[in-house]
Design an enzyme around this catalytic site. Structure first.
Site, PDB file in Angstrom:
ATOM      1  N   PHE A 159      48.857  27.258  85.758  1.00 23.71           N
ATOM      2  CA  PHE A 159      50.576  25.893  85.819  1.00 23.71           C
ATOM      3  C   PHE A 159      49.732  24.819  85.111  1.00 23.71           C
ATOM      4  CE2 PHE A 159      53.939  23.327  86.583  1.00 23.71           C
ATOM      5  CZ  PHE A 159      54.902  24.093  85.745  1.00 23.71           C
ATOM      6  N   ASP A 244      43.671  19.356  84.145  1.00 22.82           N
ATOM      7  CA  ASP A 244      44.343  19.547  84.940  1.00 22.82           C
ATOM      8  C   ASP A 244      44.405  19.096  86.783  1.00 22.82           C
ATOM      9  OD1 ASP A 244      46.553  18.986  85.905  1.00 22.82           O
ATOM     10  OD2 ASP A 244      47.866  20.702  84.195  1.00 22.82           O
ATOM     11  N   LYS A 273      52.309  12.913  88.337  1.00 22.76           N
ATOM     12  CA  LYS A 273      53.037  13.132  89.045  1.00 22.76           C
ATOM     13  C   LYS A 273      52.695  11.854  89.900  1.00 22.76           C
ATOM     14  CE  LYS A 273      53.814  17.736  89.363  1.00 22.76           C
ATOM     15  NZ  LYS A 273      53.632  18.797  89.062  1.00 22.76           N
TER      16      LYS A 273
HETATM   17  C1  LIG Z   1      53.249  19.561  87.534  1.00 20.21           C
HETATM   18  C2  LIG Z   1      52.855  19.727  86.235  1.00 20.21           C
HETATM   19  C3  LIG Z   1      52.520  20.057  84.982  1.00 20.21           C
HETATM   20  C4  LIG Z   1      53.497  19.188  85.001  1.00 20.21           C
HETATM   21  O1  LIG Z   1      53.577  18.083  85.283  1.00 20.21           O
HETATM   22  P1  LIG Z   1      56.097  17.723  84.594  1.00 20.21           P
HETATM   23  O2  LIG Z   1      55.829  16.441  85.406  1.00 20.21           O
HETATM   24  O3  LIG Z   1      56.674  18.808  85.695  1.00 20.21           O
HETATM   25  O4  LIG Z   1      55.769  17.883  83.413  1.00 20.21           O
HETATM   26  C5  LIG Z   1      51.229  20.209  85.193  1.00 20.21           C
HETATM   27  N1  LIG Z   1      49.828  20.883  85.387  1.00 20.21           N
HETATM   28  C6  LIG Z   1      49.937  20.992  86.728  1.00 20.21           C
HETATM   29  C7  LIG Z   1      48.407  21.468  87.930  1.00 20.21           C
HETATM   30  C8  LIG Z   1      51.033  20.453  87.681  1.00 20.21           C
HETATM   31  O5  LIG Z   1      50.831  20.220  88.769  1.00 20.21           O
END
Ligand SMILES: *Cc1c(COP(=O)(O)O)cnc(C)c1O
Length: 418
Positions: A159, A244, A273
């Protein structure tokens, strides 16, 4: 018309049945907000630390933390102070001009990551998109891959956000179906299998992009050594390692980054985040100048990227992480949570996966779906989110107390006991 509960608890009117305001506000959302989410039926009006209060005045322990965007809890006083102070100065300049908060923030964040440079954006998906563009530009300009041929190796179950390019390499049918055509240039291999990554790499591979722990997939922790082996493979094959850490990073797992658990340093960190302190959207791509230096003026950007308000909050976040206090708390509380959850395995829980203060809890289907368990926990004053049917994810703010975690796990035990 519905009234906005500006004063939070003021919505509890003596003449209205309990939950009337909740119903009214949810109806307004359903009528006028696209149904791209399926929220639990609670309308939050206020929050502090690990607790939120709904419009009826009921309190709930927040075990989701906005998917780890609230690692420091709701309205942490130091973060609110940084934001309020900056609101009285300047909030937005665009990058057409310099602002006095971007340089110091970038310097502090780069130091936290042990890297040279930062490219600031707003949302996590934008950081991922930036990482993809960066990897491709690096492949063409530094590695010498023929223009248009660069590929990026990703992992099944990933994700990384919701843009059209990002869902192009998702294997979640809900995220993809109906949204093609998709962006080419991605190869997906099983998560946790480093040798599958090695086999997928060829001379046109620009990068390997993985989550060090897969959050949305249900807190899926790869086998020990996976990240170290990816590091070796990327070094051997001259490929960028992009981690990520948008959900796994910034103290959640008991270390600053989840990569730290294997003492691995990726070429590129993707952050978001919690970087915005739960106050503003703030994301960043962090790397050395040899990598980020390939981006030239005019090739990439965002109107709000690097805005002084976000930078002021972000710098305070970095300062709080530099002390190590939150990492230590996450580690200790996580061990506590793991012990408490372990007692439920076999009693409605089929398995748990815990990293720092982050847990995936698999619910025995005989006891209900993840969604049903989340709804029953809601009635007991605990907020959690289900993912992929039978899993609930627990990611409390790192300011939560051990006694509060015990209470929450007791509520889960009672829910499972029927
Ligand atoms: C939440 C998340 C994203 C995307 O972040 P948004 O601020 O919702 O666009 C990307 N990668 C990971 C691992 C995430 O948990």
């Amino acid at each position: 018309m519905t009234t906005t509960p500006v004063d939070g608890l003021s919505g509890a009117r003596a003449d209205a049945p309990a939950d009337a305001l909740t119903g009214e506000l949810i109806a307004a959302e359903n009528a006028h907000v696209a149904h791209n989410y399926h929220p639990l039926p609670v309308v939050v009006a206020r929050a502090e630390g690990a607790w939120v209060t709904d419009v009826e005045g009921k309190r709930y322990l927040d075990l989701l933390s906005a998917y780890s965007a609230l690692n420091f809890g709701h309205r942490h006083p130091a973060l609110v102070a940084a934001a309020v102070d900056q609101l009285g100065r300047v909030t937005l300049t665009s990058r057409a001009f310099h602002n006095d908060r971007l340089g110091p923030f970038a310097e502090a964040l780069a130091a936290l990551c042990g890297k040279d440079m930062v490219l600031p954006m707003n949302t996590g998906a934008e950081a991922v998109e930036t990482g993809i563009k960066l990897a491709r530009a690096w492949a063409y300009r530094v590695k010498g891959v023929p223009e248009g041929a660069a590929t990026i190796v990703v992992a099944d179950g990933n994700f990384h956000g919701r843009t059209t390019t990002i869902v192009s390499f998702s294997d979640d049918p809900q995220a993809r179906a109906g949204f093609g055509p998709f962006t080419p240039g991605f190869v997906s291999v099983p998560y946790g299998d480093a040798e599958a990554i090695a086999r997928a790499i060829d001379e046109n591979t620009a990068a390997v992009l993985v989550e060090p722990i897969q959050g949305e997939a249900g807190v899926v922790i790869p086998p020990e050594g996976y990240l170290r082996r990816i590091r070796e493979i990327c070094d051997e094959k001259n490929v960028l390692f992009i981690a990520d850490e948008i959900q796994s990073g910034l103290a959640r797992v008991g270390t600053t980054f989840a990569c730290d658990r294997e003492e691995v340093v990726p070429d590129v960190y993707l952050l978001g985040k919690a970087l915005g302190g739960g106050i503003v959207p703030l994301s960043a791509v962090v790397a050395d100048a040899a990598v980020l230096g390939v981006i030239r003026p005019g090739e990439h950007g965002s109107t709000f990227g690097g805005n002084p308000l976000a930078c002021a909050v972000g710098q305070q976040v970095v300062e709080m992480l530099a002390s190590g206090e939150f990492q230590t708390r996450a580690q200790a509380l996580g061990e506590h949570l793991e012990q408490a959850l372990q007692a439920l395995v076999g009693a409605g829980v089929t398995g748990i996966r815990v990293a720092g203060l982050w847990a995936g809890v698999d619910i025995d289907p005989a006891y209900g779906t993840g969604r049903e368990i989340a709804e029953r926990l809601l009635h007991r004053g605990v907020l959690v989110k289900d993912t992929h049917g039978q899993t609930i994810r627990i990611a409390p703010p790192l300011v939560v107390r051990a006694t509060e975690l015990d209470w929450a796990v007791e509520q889960l035990r009672l829910v499972l006991a029927g």
